[in-house]
Design an enzyme around this catalytic site. Structure first.
Site, PDB file in Angstrom:
ATOM      1  N   ASP A 101      27.602 -24.413 -16.548  1.00 47.99           N
ATOM      2  CA  ASP A 101      26.939 -23.842 -15.373  1.00 47.99           C
ATOM      3  C   ASP A 101      25.708 -23.085 -15.837  1.00 47.99           C
ATOM      4  O   ASP A 101      25.595 -22.685 -17.002  1.00 47.99           O
ATOM      5  CB  ASP A 101      27.879 -22.922 -14.595  1.00 47.99           C
ATOM      6  CG  ASP A 101      28.358 -21.741 -15.412  1.00 47.99           C
ATOM      7  OD1 ASP A 101      28.669 -21.927 -16.603  1.00 47.99           O
ATOM      8  OD2 ASP A 101      28.436 -20.615 -14.867  1.00 47.99           O
ATOM      9  N   GLU A 167      31.031 -19.650 -16.113  1.00 51.91           N
ATOM     10  CA  GLU A 167      30.813 -18.641 -17.144  1.00 51.91           C
ATOM     11  C   GLU A 167      29.736 -17.654 -16.734  1.00 51.91           C
ATOM     12  O   GLU A 167      29.857 -16.450 -17.007  1.00 51.91           O
ATOM     13  CB  GLU A 167      30.433 -19.322 -18.466  1.00 51.91           C
ATOM     14  CG  GLU A 167      30.388 -18.377 -19.667  1.00 51.91           C
ATOM     15  CD  GLU A 167      29.050 -17.684 -19.881  1.00 51.91           C
ATOM     16  OE1 GLU A 167      28.996 -16.747 -20.710  1.00 51.91           O
ATOM     17  OE2 GLU A 167      28.046 -18.048 -19.206  1.00 51.91           O
TER      18      GLU A 167
END
Length: 487
Positions: A101, A167
């Site tokens: 991400d 994350e």
């Protein structure tokens, strides 16, 4: 041929009662170089798919397709939507983690080219996520492919390549889910996973730890009244202003005896941190800053009846979640307004792209390894054999950040290691393409040469890992956990 590896690596490394064939480091480097164009294309494909936290479905499916093309033995998704590829059939696991991400692009005007379409030159790839940290995913995917091609997976082992989600929103939460919902809890995960390589950007270094962090909230109660007579009320913003100045002092003050608020630098002093000051000096001092402010008020012509702030708190070795909360509670302004102040820790519960929710506290524990730990040493040995004793750089931009720095070092920012090792005690170590300075910045780039260097190193590490050197003391510091009943 069964002879000792070159470049001072010593005797051939014993693995599971047998002596593996000598690793041909030139063959590993040649294989990684041969995949340069494939890794670049794969990375550009990932960059082209916007993948902010909780919106990673497109990019994880693209990663799964690449893994299947490369001949992974198994490719799957877990409940949270992490993509996991497997190479090998042994019982023991060496994992390579890449969060896939990204943050958003911020002000589009700060980018000189489209952050998703991007571009490439002979040396660099431009676009959001190149360094932080889809470049790591490209190198990891092809590093495992090289292991399979060159028979570099030790007997009894398998390789777990993880493209982890969310994350950027809540570092480490993805591995909390992996440990507790993919494996059967920390004990099961620790019994199976020997160690994890994080592919977060390391500027050409091998990183053995970093500071932890917390997200702290302070709420201040007030009483509203008409703005024409503010003395009738109790202004929560004014009271919070005193707290904010105290937070600034906590970060900026020294630790002299005459300071009412002793600065966080005190943890570098054995007087205040006798057990862990050396690790704290390696990791760097803790910090705190006010990152957000909120208020309620009946109108623009009224006294504010509440005010809240968020504090970003970075923690070094020796600090605990309890000590960090108490530091805020003990600030002079918080004591002055004690009946109206509440200090707490944020929680996180955003649904993943799969819809699954893994609730957790916003506490991300500090972790650090000894340089002699066998999982750290395996990366050092691989780098020495493949690339020598110094950090590599591809151009002058990278050289400015890397030249003269030690090969073994630490991150400034936080990674999934906060859960892998900080929370669960699974050994973790970092080596990844790109630069920390590129993370979250406009005009983000990464270097093609880094992709090649990292893929080669990942491929060499498993055969150089010496589990017989584990002595239970790899971790120099792990924080205590909060005891909250959260899986």
């Amino acid at each position: 041929r069964d002879v000792a590896p070159s470049r001072g690596l010593g005797d051939v490394y014993k693995r599971q009662g047998r002596y593996p064939a000598f690793m041909n480091y030139d063959a590993i480097k040649k294989a990684a170089e041969g995949y340069r164009a494939d890794m670049a294309k794969f990375l550009r494909d990932m960059i082209a798919i916007p993948s902010e936290s909780c919106e990673e479905e497109g990019v994880v499916k693209r990663i799964a397709a690449e893994m299947e093309k490369l001949g992974y033995d198994k490719v799957e998704f877990d409940k949270l939507g992490n993509v996991i590829g497997w190479m090998g059939t042994g019982d023991k696991i060496i994992a390579i983690d890449s969060h896939i991400d990204t943050v958003g692009i911020g002000n589009r005007e700060n980018w000189t080219a489209d952050p998703y379409t991007g571009y490439e030159t002979d040396e660099i790839i431009y676009g959001r996520g190149g360094s932080d940290q889809e470049g790591g995913m490209a190198s990891a995917a092809y590093g495992a492919k090289i292991m399979k091609d060159l028979n570099l997976i030790p007997e009894g082992y398998k390789i777990m390549v993880v493209g982890s989600v969310q994350e950027e929103d809540c570092d480490g939460m993805c591995w909390q889910s992996i440990v507790n919902e993919y494996f059967n809890g920390p004990e099961d995960a620790r019994s199976k996973v020997e160690f994890v390589i994080s592919t977060e950007p390391t500027d050409g270094g091998i990183y053995r730890g970093h500071r932890g962090r917390m997200e702290i909230r302070v709420d201040m109660h007030g009483v509203s009244c008409h703005g024409s007579a503010p003395e009738r009320g109790d202004n929560a913003i004014h009271k919070m202003a005193e707290v904010i100045l105290n937070v600034r002092d906590l970060n900026e003050n020294d630790a002299a005896d005459d300071k009412e608020i002793k600065g966080l630098v005190k943890m570098l002093d054995p007087k205040y941190n006798p057990e862990h000051y050396e690790d704290a000096r390696f990791l760097g001092r803790g910090t705190c800053t006010t990152s957000q402010i909120f208020y309620t008020s009946p109108s623009r012509c009224a006294v504010a009846d509440s005010c809240s702030i968020s504090i970003d708190r970075r923690m070094t070795a020796g600090e605990t979640y309890q000590s960090c909360l108490k530091e805020i509670e003990d600030l002079p302004a918080c004591k002055k307004y004690a009946k109206d102040v509440k200090v707490s820790m944020y929680m996180y519960d955003r649904p993943a792209w799969t819809g699954h929710v893994y609730e957790t506290e916003c506490f991300f524990p500090t972790w650090i390894n000894k340089a002699s730990a066998p999982h750290v040493q395996a990366l050092v040995d691989a780098h020495h054999a493949l690339w020598g004793e110094n950090r590599l750089w591809a151009d002058e931009t990278a050289r400015e950040k890397r030249e003269g720095r030690p090969l073994t070092d630490k991150w400034t920012f936080s990674t999934n290691g906060v859960s892998i090792q900080g929370r669960y005690g699974i050994p973790c170590v970092g080596f990844g393409p790109g630069a920390e300075s590129q993370a979250h910045a406009p005009n983000e780039i990464t270097w093609k040469q880094d992709l090649v260097v990292c893929a080669a190193l990942y491929a060499a590490v498993p055969m150089l890992y010496k589990p017989e050197n584990k002595d239970g003391s790899a971790t120099s510091f792990r924080q205590e956990l909060t005891g909250n009943d959260i899986k």
